[in-house]
Design a protein around this motif. Structure first.
Motif, PDB file in Angstrom:
ATOM      1  N   THR A  37       4.776   0.700  -8.950  1.00  0.00           N
ATOM      2  CA  THR A  37       4.995   1.321  -7.642  1.00  0.00           C
ATOM      3  C   THR A  37       6.489   1.541  -7.466  1.00  0.00           C
ATOM      4  OG1 THR A  37       3.071   0.242  -6.645  1.00  0.00           O
ATOM      5  CG2 THR A  37       4.774   1.045  -5.147  1.00  0.00           C
ATOM      6  N   GLU A  38       6.883   2.774  -7.229  1.00  0.00           N
ATOM      7  CA  GLU A  38       8.292   3.063  -7.015  1.00  0.00           C
ATOM      8  C   GLU A  38       8.706   2.640  -5.615  1.00  0.00           C
ATOM      9  OE1 GLU A  38      11.493   6.776  -7.180  1.00  0.00           O
ATOM     10  OE2 GLU A  38       9.383   7.097  -7.747  1.00  0.00           O
ATOM     11  N   LEU A  39       9.846   1.981  -5.505  1.00  0.00           N
ATOM     12  CA  LEU A  39      10.371   1.530  -4.215  1.00  0.00           C
ATOM     13  C   LEU A  39      11.256   2.634  -3.641  1.00  0.00           C
ATOM     14  CD1 LEU A  39      11.270  -2.152  -5.174  1.00  0.00           C
ATOM     15  CD2 LEU A  39       9.250  -1.345  -3.963  1.00  0.00           C
ATOM     16  N   LYS A  40      10.676   3.440  -2.757  1.00  0.00           N
ATOM     17  CA  LYS A  40      11.412   4.574  -2.199  1.00  0.00           C
ATOM     18  C   LYS A  40      12.111   4.217  -0.900  1.00  0.00           C
ATOM     19  CE  LYS A  40       8.241   7.951  -4.244  1.00  0.00           C
ATOM     20  NZ  LYS A  40       7.309   9.075  -3.974  1.00  0.00           N
ATOM     21  N   ALA A  41      11.510   3.314  -0.121  1.00  0.00           N
ATOM     22  CA  ALA A  41      12.082   2.966   1.183  1.00  0.00           C
ATOM     23  C   ALA A  41      13.283   2.043   1.011  1.00  0.00           C
ATOM     24  CB  ALA A  41      11.029   2.296   2.062  1.00  0.00           C
ATOM     25  N   ARG A  42      14.238   2.160   1.921  1.00  0.00           N
ATOM     26  CA  ARG A  42      15.414   1.295   1.880  1.00  0.00           C
ATOM     27  C   ARG A  42      15.026  -0.160   2.133  1.00  0.00           C
ATOM     28  NH1 ARG A  42      20.871   2.111   2.506  1.00  0.00           N
ATOM     29  NH2 ARG A  42      22.065   0.335   3.284  1.00  0.00           N
ATOM     30  N   GLN A  43      14.103  -0.374   3.090  1.00  0.00           N
ATOM     31  CA  GLN A  43      13.690  -1.728   3.440  1.00  0.00           C
ATOM     32  C   GLN A  43      12.573  -2.166   2.489  1.00  0.00           C
ATOM     33  OE1 GLN A  43      13.885  -4.864   4.120  1.00  0.00           O
ATOM     34  NE2 GLN A  43      14.823  -4.333   6.071  1.00  0.00           N
ATOM     35  N   ARG A  44      12.946  -2.882   1.435  1.00  0.00           N
ATOM     36  CA  ARG A  44      11.985  -3.267   0.387  1.00  0.00           C
ATOM     37  C   ARG A  44      10.941  -4.262   0.891  1.00  0.00           C
ATOM     38  NH1 ARG A  44      15.979  -2.102  -3.547  1.00  0.00           N
ATOM     39  NH2 ARG A  44      16.320   0.115  -3.244  1.00  0.00           N
ATOM     40  N   HIS A  50      11.278  -0.146  -9.342  1.00  0.00           N
ATOM     41  CA  HIS A  50       9.825  -0.247  -9.271  1.00  0.00           C
ATOM     42  C   HIS A  50       9.408  -1.710  -9.170  1.00  0.00           C
ATOM     43  CE1 HIS A  50      10.531   3.659 -11.166  1.00  0.00           C
ATOM     44  NE2 HIS A  50       9.325   4.023 -10.774  1.00  0.00           N
ATOM     45  N   LEU A  51       8.236  -1.932  -8.629  1.00  0.00           N
ATOM     46  CA  LEU A  51       7.562  -3.223  -8.712  1.00  0.00           C
ATOM     47  C   LEU A  51       6.310  -3.013  -9.552  1.00  0.00           C
ATOM     48  CD1 LEU A  51       7.850  -4.740  -5.120  1.00  0.00           C
ATOM     49  CD2 LEU A  51       8.796  -5.689  -7.216  1.00  0.00           C
ATOM     50  N   LYS A  52       6.083  -3.904 -10.507  1.00  0.00           N
ATOM     51  CA  LYS A  52       4.958  -3.748 -11.428  1.00  0.00           C
ATOM     52  C   LYS A  52       3.959  -4.884 -11.226  1.00  0.00           C
ATOM     53  CE  LYS A  52       8.060  -3.670 -14.685  1.00  0.00           C
ATOM     54  NZ  LYS A  52       8.765  -3.657 -15.973  1.00  0.00           N
ATOM     55  N   TRP A  53       2.711  -4.574 -11.488  1.00  0.00           N
ATOM     56  CA  TRP A  53       1.678  -5.599 -11.363  1.00  0.00           C
ATOM     57  C   TRP A  53       0.555  -5.318 -12.351  1.00  0.00           C
ATOM     58  CZ3 TRP A  53       1.428  -1.208  -8.569  1.00  0.00           C
ATOM     59  CH2 TRP A  53       0.189  -0.624  -8.341  1.00  0.00           C
ATOM     60  N   CYS A  54      -0.204  -6.360 -12.631  1.00  0.00           N
ATOM     61  CA  CYS A  54      -1.336  -6.280 -13.559  1.00  0.00           C
ATOM     62  C   CYS A  54      -2.636  -6.342 -12.750  1.00  0.00           C
ATOM     63  CB  CYS A  54      -1.271  -7.433 -14.556  1.00  0.00           C
ATOM     64  SG  CYS A  54      -2.803  -7.712 -15.485  1.00  0.00           S
ATOM     65  N   PRO A  55      -3.546  -5.374 -12.900  1.00  0.00           N
ATOM     66  CA  PRO A  55      -4.805  -5.406 -12.138  1.00  0.00           C
ATOM     67  C   PRO A  55      -5.611  -6.676 -12.371  1.00  0.00           C
ATOM     68  CG  PRO A  55      -4.494  -3.262 -13.200  1.00  0.00           C
ATOM     69  CD  PRO A  55      -3.425  -4.166 -13.735  1.00  0.00           C
ATOM     70  N   ARG A  56      -5.608  -7.190 -13.590  1.00  0.00           N
ATOM     71  CA  ARG A  56      -6.366  -8.417 -13.876  1.00  0.00           C
ATOM     72  C   ARG A  56      -5.725  -9.628 -13.198  1.00  0.00           C
ATOM     73  NH1 ARG A  56      -9.227  -5.079 -14.779  1.00  0.00           N
ATOM     74  NH2 ARG A  56     -10.252  -4.422 -16.713  1.00  0.00           N
ATOM     75  N   CYS A  57      -4.386  -9.656 -13.161  1.00  0.00           N
ATOM     76  CA  CYS A  57      -3.708 -10.752 -12.469  1.00  0.00           C
ATOM     77  C   CYS A  57      -3.994 -10.713 -10.975  1.00  0.00           C
ATOM     78  CB  CYS A  57      -2.197 -10.673 -12.706  1.00  0.00           C
ATOM     79  SG  CYS A  57      -1.673 -11.205 -14.356  1.00  0.00           S
ATOM     80  N   VAL A  58      -4.048  -9.498 -10.409  1.00  0.00           N
ATOM     81  CA  VAL A  58      -4.354  -9.364  -8.978  1.00  0.00           C
ATOM     82  C   VAL A  58      -5.735  -9.940  -8.679  1.00  0.00           C
ATOM     83  CG1 VAL A  58      -4.850  -7.688  -7.161  1.00  0.00           C
ATOM     84  CG2 VAL A  58      -2.828  -7.395  -8.589  1.00  0.00           C
ATOM     85  N   GLU A  59      -6.723  -9.579  -9.492  1.00  0.00           N
ATOM     86  CA  GLU A  59      -8.085 -10.101  -9.297  1.00  0.00           C
ATOM     87  C   GLU A  59      -8.110 -11.616  -9.448  1.00  0.00           C
ATOM     88  OE1 GLU A  59     -10.419  -8.060 -12.173  1.00  0.00           O
ATOM     89  OE2 GLU A  59     -10.192  -6.079 -11.228  1.00  0.00           O
TER      90      GLU A  59
END
Length: 462
Positions: free
Chosen positions: A155-162, A113-122
């Motif tokens: 977000t789960e990384l399902k695709a082979r090409q990350r 997975h890739l993780k992120w913070c909504p406040r950091c994104v803003e």
């Protein structure tokens, strides 16, 4: 090839994603040109092929490895595999790197997975015009943002090409506050990564753990670990953590869990060490600066002395006016233990504290009674977290009162969440409440089941 300049705490994989977005080159074309294969699958936080990336971008490979991946965390906690893992990551052998990281052995070699913070994104969009993947958010097991202290999105990384995943996007959602333990682990992980960027520490982690456990009273007079008391205290604090599984103790009597962490040479998942380190030291800086004596048995201590006899001997020496150093030499008990003992029995110590005086101690206790978090008390009083904990623990009954208050606060919070959901969705069934309010549902199920059964809708007839 010139990669865009790295942002603070940016993940190397995210930097490569930004390069693809800015240049318009396809991910397959980039992988073929740089790594020689369009089907290459890059690991999100243990990205292999660092030497090739550094060569083509004219950067230092060690800097990319240490500052933009989580490899330093695995080097630090898995020293036996550090050299092999580093060689694999630099050379580009991702399969061997994954094996040397021990992730498959820990049962963590599945979906990524890739993780992120909504406040950091803003904040990133406001400050830099673009959001990016933060390295500290990707630490396995970490569920909170160390800066904003809210739960991370995943977000789960399902695709082979990350590289096709793209950058995090702003989402309008109700940010969920993280628990105190989640925040402590996230802050500890961020601080540790920052420390590992500066220097390659070389110290005995087992000795650090045992030294701190000795200060907290979890080491017996003959040097054994009080595993029952330790696991009970450790597990109760971990109960608020939203994740469960192989990275956590299975139950309060899972003594094998703590034995592996304290045994030299054992392979343990880095997140297990982060949990224990955050619980023991609160911050990575405190762990690195910890210099308390690790001697747990004193040659002057009479053989076969009970805990009560040792305590009485310490009290007698303190009342006679001996210094803390002299009492330590005679009994082997640490200064922290002796200070707490003196405070509990109202023994005046003739010290010259730089900051923690009687007035400040009373202020700390007043704030603690009001339920203020100890980290906030530390900020308000301008004093270290360890001194705050010492003052709180020296006040009889205060620690237990704060635990009860936290429990009641959690109970109210979970109840309100369930009730609000029922009001907004009057037609909802039990399974809907269980799915959409999962954490609150199961906390109440384990701690307040009678109330939960009373407010839940009737179960559907079979």
């Amino acid at each position: 090839m010139e990669l865009p300049p790295a942002f603070p705490d940016e993940l190397l994989l995210g930097r490569l994603m930004r390069h693809i977005i800015l240049t318009g080159e396809s991910a397959c074309s980039f992988s073929s040109r740089v790594f020689g294969s369009s089907r290459l699958s890059l690991h999100p936080f243990l990205t292999a092929g660092i030497s090739r990336i550094a060569e083509m971008s004219c950067e230092n490979a060690d800097n990319l490895l240490v500052r933009q991946t989580l490899a330093p965390l695995f080097f630090f906690y898995l020293p036996k595999h550090a050299n092999a893992l580093k060689e694999d990551l630099l050379r580009g052998d991702g399969a061997k790197a994954l094996r040397h990281s021990q992730l498959p052995s820990f049962g963590c070699g599945g979906s990524l997975h890739l993780k992120w913070c909504p406040r950091c994104v803003e904040q990133d969009i406001h400050d830099r015009g673009v959001a990016y993947w933060h390295r500290a958010h990707q630490v396995p097991g970490v569920t909170a943002c160390w800066l904003h202290q809210i739960r991370l999105m995943s977000t789960e990384l399902k695709a082979r090409q990350r590289l096709n995943e793209g950058l995090p996007t702003a989402v309008h959602c109700d940010a969920q506050a993280a628990s105190a333990m989640e925040n402590e682990v996230a802050i500890f992980g961020f601080g540790l990564l920052a420390q590992l960027e500066k220097t390659k520490p070389d110290f005995d982690l087992e000795a650090k753990y045992r030294s701190r456990l000795n200060e907290l009273g979890f080491i017996t007079s003959n040097g054994s670990v009080r595993r029952k008391a330790l696991m009970k205290a450790f597990s109760s604090d971990l109960a608020m953590y939203p994740m469960q599984g192989s990275l956590f103790p299975r139950h309060q009597t899972d003594y094998h869990y703590i034995s592996e962490l304290l045994a030299a040479g054992k392979n343990c998942h880095p997140f297990r060490h982060l949990l224990l380190g955050a619980w023991l030291f609160n911050s990575a800086n405190k762990m690195f600066q910890h210099t308390a004596p690790i001697e747990e048995v004193c040659s002057h201590q009479p053989k076969g002395s009970t805990k009560e006899e040792i305590e009485q001997r310490c009290l007698s020496l303190l009342r006679e006016g001996h210094s803390l150093a002299a009492v330590y030499r005679k009994t082997g008990k640490s200064r922290c233990y002796l200070k707490r003992l003196a405070a509990l029995h109202d023994i005046k110590l003739y010290l010259m504290p730089k900051q923690l005086n009687d007035v400040l101690k009373q202020k700390i206790i007043r704030l603690a009674v009001l339920g203020v978090h100890r980290r906030r008390i530390s900020e308000v009083c301008g004093i270290g977290l360890g001194s705050v904990e010492q003052a709180i623990s020296s006040e009889p009954g205060l620690v237990e009162m704060r635990k009860r208050s936290r429990h009641e606060s959690k109970r109210r919070s979970c109840r309100v969440q369930i009730l609000r959901y029922i009001v907004r969705h009057p037609e909802a069934m039990r399974r809907d409440i269980k799915s959409d309010c999962n954490a609150a549902f199961f906390w109440l199920y384990h701690n307040d089941r009678k109330w939960l059964e009373n407010v839940l809708p009737m179960a559907a007839a079979k």
